[in-house]
Scaffold this motif. Structure first.
Motif, PDB file in Angstrom:
ATOM      1  N   TYR A  13     -13.570  12.591   3.827  1.00  0.00           N
ATOM      2  CA  TYR A  13     -13.062  12.547   5.213  1.00  0.00           C
ATOM      3  C   TYR A  13     -11.559  12.297   5.230  1.00  0.00           C
ATOM      4  O   TYR A  13     -10.819  12.932   5.989  1.00  0.00           O
ATOM      5  CB  TYR A  13     -13.809  11.456   5.979  1.00  0.00           C
ATOM      6  N   GLN A  14     -11.096  11.352   4.379  1.00  0.00           N
ATOM      7  CA  GLN A  14      -9.681  11.015   4.378  1.00  0.00           C
ATOM      8  C   GLN A  14      -8.848  12.059   3.657  1.00  0.00           C
ATOM      9  O   GLN A  14      -7.680  12.269   4.008  1.00  0.00           O
ATOM     10  CB  GLN A  14      -9.481   9.634   3.744  1.00  0.00           C
ATOM     11  N   LEU A  15      -9.435  12.732   2.668  1.00  0.00           N
ATOM     12  CA  LEU A  15      -8.681  13.770   1.971  1.00  0.00           C
ATOM     13  C   LEU A  15      -8.508  15.026   2.826  1.00  0.00           C
ATOM     14  O   LEU A  15      -7.481  15.709   2.732  1.00  0.00           O
ATOM     15  CB  LEU A  15      -9.397  14.135   0.671  1.00  0.00           C
ATOM     16  N   THR A  16      -9.489  15.311   3.660  1.00  0.00           N
ATOM     17  CA  THR A  16      -9.432  16.522   4.474  1.00  0.00           C
ATOM     18  C   THR A  16      -9.000  16.279   5.901  1.00  0.00           C
ATOM     19  O   THR A  16      -8.800  17.225   6.659  1.00  0.00           O
ATOM     20  CB  THR A  16     -10.831  17.206   4.495  1.00  0.00           C
ATOM     21  N   GLY A  17      -8.875  14.973   6.269  1.00  0.00           N
ATOM     22  CA  GLY A  17      -8.520  14.645   7.648  1.00  0.00           C
ATOM     23  C   GLY A  17      -7.041  14.855   7.952  1.00  0.00           C
ATOM     24  O   GLY A  17      -6.212  15.002   7.080  1.00  0.00           O
ATOM     25  N   GLY A  31     -22.624   5.440  -3.594  1.00  0.00           N
ATOM     26  CA  GLY A  31     -21.992   6.691  -3.994  1.00  0.00           C
ATOM     27  C   GLY A  31     -21.811   7.637  -2.824  1.00  0.00           C
ATOM     28  O   GLY A  31     -20.748   8.251  -2.660  1.00  0.00           O
ATOM     29  N   LEU A  32     -22.830   7.753  -1.992  1.00  0.00           N
ATOM     30  CA  LEU A  32     -22.724   8.619  -0.814  1.00  0.00           C
ATOM     31  C   LEU A  32     -21.643   8.128   0.144  1.00  0.00           C
ATOM     32  O   LEU A  32     -20.891   8.932   0.721  1.00  0.00           O
ATOM     33  CB  LEU A  32     -24.081   8.688  -0.097  1.00  0.00           C
ATOM     34  N   TRP A  33     -21.574   6.817   0.322  1.00  0.00           N
ATOM     35  CA  TRP A  33     -20.545   6.257   1.204  1.00  0.00           C
ATOM     36  C   TRP A  33     -19.141   6.563   0.676  1.00  0.00           C
ATOM     37  O   TRP A  33     -18.260   7.001   1.418  1.00  0.00           O
ATOM     38  CB  TRP A  33     -20.743   4.757   1.348  1.00  0.00           C
ATOM     39  N   LEU A  34     -18.937   6.343  -0.618  1.00  0.00           N
ATOM     40  CA  LEU A  34     -17.615   6.565  -1.203  1.00  0.00           C
ATOM     41  C   LEU A  34     -17.225   8.034  -1.146  1.00  0.00           C
ATOM     42  O   LEU A  34     -16.073   8.367  -0.846  1.00  0.00           O
ATOM     43  CB  LEU A  34     -17.601   6.062  -2.652  1.00  0.00           C
ATOM     44  N   VAL A  35     -18.177   8.912  -1.440  1.00  0.00           N
ATOM     45  CA  VAL A  35     -17.881  10.352  -1.392  1.00  0.00           C
ATOM     46  C   VAL A  35     -17.555  10.781   0.033  1.00  0.00           C
ATOM     47  O   VAL A  35     -16.572  11.494   0.287  1.00  0.00           O
ATOM     48  CB  VAL A  35     -19.076  11.154  -1.945  1.00  0.00           C
ATOM     49  N   GLY A  36     -18.370  10.345   0.987  1.00  0.00           N
ATOM     50  CA  GLY A  36     -18.139  10.727   2.376  1.00  0.00           C
ATOM     51  C   GLY A  36     -16.813  10.212   2.904  1.00  0.00           C
ATOM     52  O   GLY A  36     -16.060  10.954   3.559  1.00  0.00           O
ATOM     53  N   ARG A  37     -16.506   8.942   2.587  1.00  0.00           N
ATOM     54  CA  ARG A  37     -15.247   8.369   3.093  1.00  0.00           C
ATOM     55  C   ARG A  37     -14.034   9.060   2.471  1.00  0.00           C
ATOM     56  O   ARG A  37     -13.067   9.393   3.165  1.00  0.00           O
ATOM     57  CB  ARG A  37     -15.210   6.864   2.786  1.00  0.00           C
ATOM     58  N   PRO A  70       0.833  -1.206   0.000  1.00  0.00           N
ATOM     59  CA  PRO A  70       0.000   0.000   0.000  1.00  0.00           C
ATOM     60  C   PRO A  70       0.863   1.249   0.000  1.00  0.00           C
ATOM     61  O   PRO A  70       1.924   1.273   0.634  1.00  0.00           O
ATOM     62  CB  PRO A  70      -0.809  -0.135   1.292  1.00  0.00           C
ATOM     63  N   PRO A  71       0.442   2.289  -0.689  1.00  0.00           N
ATOM     64  CA  PRO A  71       1.234   3.525  -0.692  1.00  0.00           C
ATOM     65  C   PRO A  71       1.197   4.193   0.677  1.00  0.00           C
ATOM     66  O   PRO A  71       0.269   3.986   1.470  1.00  0.00           O
ATOM     67  CB  PRO A  71       0.532   4.389  -1.749  1.00  0.00           C
ATOM     68  N   ALA A  72       2.193   4.980   0.967  1.00  0.00           N
ATOM     69  CA  ALA A  72       2.249   5.695   2.247  1.00  0.00           C
ATOM     70  C   ALA A  72       1.110   6.701   2.334  1.00  0.00           C
ATOM     71  O   ALA A  72       0.701   7.273   1.317  1.00  0.00           O
ATOM     72  CB  ALA A  72       3.584   6.417   2.378  1.00  0.00           C
ATOM     73  N   PRO A  73       0.572   6.903   3.520  1.00  0.00           N
ATOM     74  CA  PRO A  73      -0.500   7.897   3.685  1.00  0.00           C
ATOM     75  C   PRO A  73      -0.065   9.285   3.207  1.00  0.00           C
ATOM     76  O   PRO A  73       1.077   9.683   3.418  1.00  0.00           O
ATOM     77  CB  PRO A  73      -0.763   7.881   5.199  1.00  0.00           C
ATOM     78  N   ARG A  74      -0.975   9.974   2.548  1.00  0.00           N
ATOM     79  CA  ARG A  74      -0.761  11.325   2.027  1.00  0.00           C
ATOM     80  C   ARG A  74       0.249  11.380   0.897  1.00  0.00           C
ATOM     81  O   ARG A  74       0.630  12.473   0.453  1.00  0.00           O
ATOM     82  CB  ARG A  74      -0.304  12.299   3.131  1.00  0.00           C
ATOM     83  N   SER A  75       0.712  10.217   0.418  1.00  0.00           N
ATOM     84  CA  SER A  75       1.602  10.204  -0.736  1.00  0.00           C
ATOM     85  C   SER A  75       0.784  10.424  -2.005  1.00  0.00           C
ATOM     86  O   SER A  75      -0.436  10.242  -2.002  1.00  0.00           O
ATOM     87  CB  SER A  75       2.343   8.872  -0.813  1.00  0.00           C
ATOM     88  N   PRO A  76       1.431  10.822  -3.112  1.00  0.00           N
ATOM     89  CA  PRO A  76       0.676  11.049  -4.357  1.00  0.00           C
ATOM     90  C   PRO A  76      -0.172   9.847  -4.797  1.00  0.00           C
ATOM     91  O   PRO A  76      -1.334  10.035  -5.174  1.00  0.00           O
ATOM     92  CB  PRO A  76       1.778  11.383  -5.371  1.00  0.00           C
ATOM     93  N   PRO A  77       0.355   8.592  -4.765  1.00  0.00           N
ATOM     94  CA  PRO A  77      -0.508   7.460  -5.153  1.00  0.00           C
ATOM     95  C   PRO A  77      -1.716   7.293  -4.242  1.00  0.00           C
ATOM     96  O   PRO A  77      -2.815   6.984  -4.697  1.00  0.00           O
ATOM     97  CB  PRO A  77       0.439   6.261  -5.059  1.00  0.00           C
ATOM     98  N   SER A  78      -1.504   7.506  -2.925  1.00  0.00           N
ATOM     99  CA  SER A  78      -2.607   7.389  -1.981  1.00  0.00           C
ATOM    100  C   SER A  78      -3.659   8.457  -2.236  1.00  0.00           C
ATOM    101  O   SER A  78      -4.872   8.170  -2.232  1.00  0.00           O
ATOM    102  CB  SER A  78      -2.083   7.501  -0.553  1.00  0.00           C
ATOM    103  N   LEU A  79      -3.227   9.684  -2.465  1.00  0.00           N
ATOM    104  CA  LEU A  79      -4.165  10.770  -2.743  1.00  0.00           C
ATOM    105  C   LEU A  79      -4.881  10.549  -4.078  1.00  0.00           C
ATOM    106  O   LEU A  79      -6.063  10.878  -4.213  1.00  0.00           O
ATOM    107  CB  LEU A  79      -3.432  12.105  -2.746  1.00  0.00           C
ATOM    108  N   ALA A  80      -4.161   9.993  -5.046  1.00  0.00           N
ATOM    109  CA  ALA A  80      -4.781   9.710  -6.344  1.00  0.00           C
ATOM    110  C   ALA A  80      -5.879   8.667  -6.204  1.00  0.00           C
ATOM    111  O   ALA A  80      -6.940   8.777  -6.837  1.00  0.00           O
ATOM    112  CB  ALA A  80      -3.726   9.245  -7.342  1.00  0.00           C
ATOM    113  N   ALA A  81      -5.638   7.637  -5.377  1.00  0.00           N
ATOM    114  CA  ALA A  81      -6.655   6.605  -5.154  1.00  0.00           C
ATOM    115  C   ALA A  81      -7.884   7.196  -4.476  1.00  0.00           C
ATOM    116  O   ALA A  81      -9.030   6.864  -4.829  1.00  0.00           O
ATOM    117  CB  ALA A  81      -6.076   5.468  -4.316  1.00  0.00           C
ATOM    118  N   LEU A  82      -7.668   8.087  -3.512  1.00  0.00           N
ATOM    119  CA  LEU A  82      -8.796   8.723  -2.837  1.00  0.00           C
ATOM    120  C   LEU A  82      -9.565   9.635  -3.792  1.00  0.00           C
ATOM    121  O   LEU A  82     -10.804   9.688  -3.759  1.00  0.00           O
ATOM    122  CB  LEU A  82      -8.293   9.523  -1.631  1.00  0.00           C
TER     123      LEU A  82
END
Length: 227
Positions: A223-227, A214-220, A61-73
């Motif tokens: 949350y992780q992009l802004t957390g 869709g609502l679940w995916l958007v909310g999750r 898994p990519p490191a948290p907040r790394s470009p691949p991780s952010l791209a997946a989110l």
């Protein structure tokens, strides 16, 4: 990751169109064989998507907040928004169709059903397999692919989660196939009734499944992009 894969797998399992198609496949000559081809192709698509993601990530898994991780989110966010938009589009189309349905709509629907059955009678195992590929809910499968980016191939838990996702996403189809194998007469009657019920309620089911997922995916993802 486990919860996300469970919810996505559940949505895929409950998506009505593949089940409706499999009923037609199973009711045709050599239906059990064609049904097996349908399920094999369906499962192969899921495995291929997972394998491709693991190949790209190297099983790490990519490191948290790394470009691949952010791209997946970000991809998850876009997919979630797409499912919500599709849900609304489907809802509006369903209302337009219902409002403009002619008085002989029932007979026309029956005629269409007979035409589909006739064509399925002439289909081969390869045709059934191709139908399974076409009817994959690819938006939901794409959401699963974006989630699999987090899988760690060095941990057995990840493999169990991926295996569970594949089994859950295929569970409805497997149940239909096994029912037909072990109780063919009862299955023919019950699955035909199930298809008729799904035909009347498929739009509502698709709208609800796409909206909730869709609502679940958007909310999750937010949350992780802004957390």
């Amino acid at each position: 990751m486990v919860l996300d894969l469970f919810l996505i797998g559940l949505a895929v399992a409950l998506y009505p169109l593949p089940g409706m198609a499999l009923v037609l496949v199973l009711s045709s000559p050599r239906g059990v064989y064609k049904g097996l081809a349908f399920i094999t192709a369906w499962l192969a698509c899921l495995v291929a998507v997972i394998a491709l993601v693991l190949l790209c990530t190297g099983g790490e898994p990519p490191a948290p907040r790394s470009p691949p991780s952010l791209a997946a989110l970000a991809a998850t966010l876009v997919i979630g928004l797409g499912l919500i938009v599709y849900s609304e589009h489907r809802r509006r189309r369903s209302r337009r169709v219902t409002a403009s349905a002619p008085s002989d709509g029932g007979s026309r629907t029956a005629g269409s059903g007979h035409s589909l059955t006739s064509r399925m009678d002439q289909a081969t195992g390869w045709s059934a397999a191709g139908l399974a590929v076409l009817l994959q809910p690819w938006g939901m499968v794409s959401a699963a692919a974006a989630t699999v980016v987090k899988a760690d191939a060095s941990h057995a838990q990840s493999f169990l989660a991926l295996l569970g996702f594949c089994v859950l996403a295929t569970s409805t189809l497997l149940a239909m196939e096994l029912y037909t194998v072990f109780a063919p007469e009862d299955a023919q009657r019950d699955l035909t009734r199930l298809r008729a019920w799904l035909s009347r309620h498929k739009d509502q089911a698709i709208v609800l499944l796409c909206l909730l997922l869709g609502l679940w995916l958007v909310g999750r993802s937010l949350y992780q992009l802004t957390g």
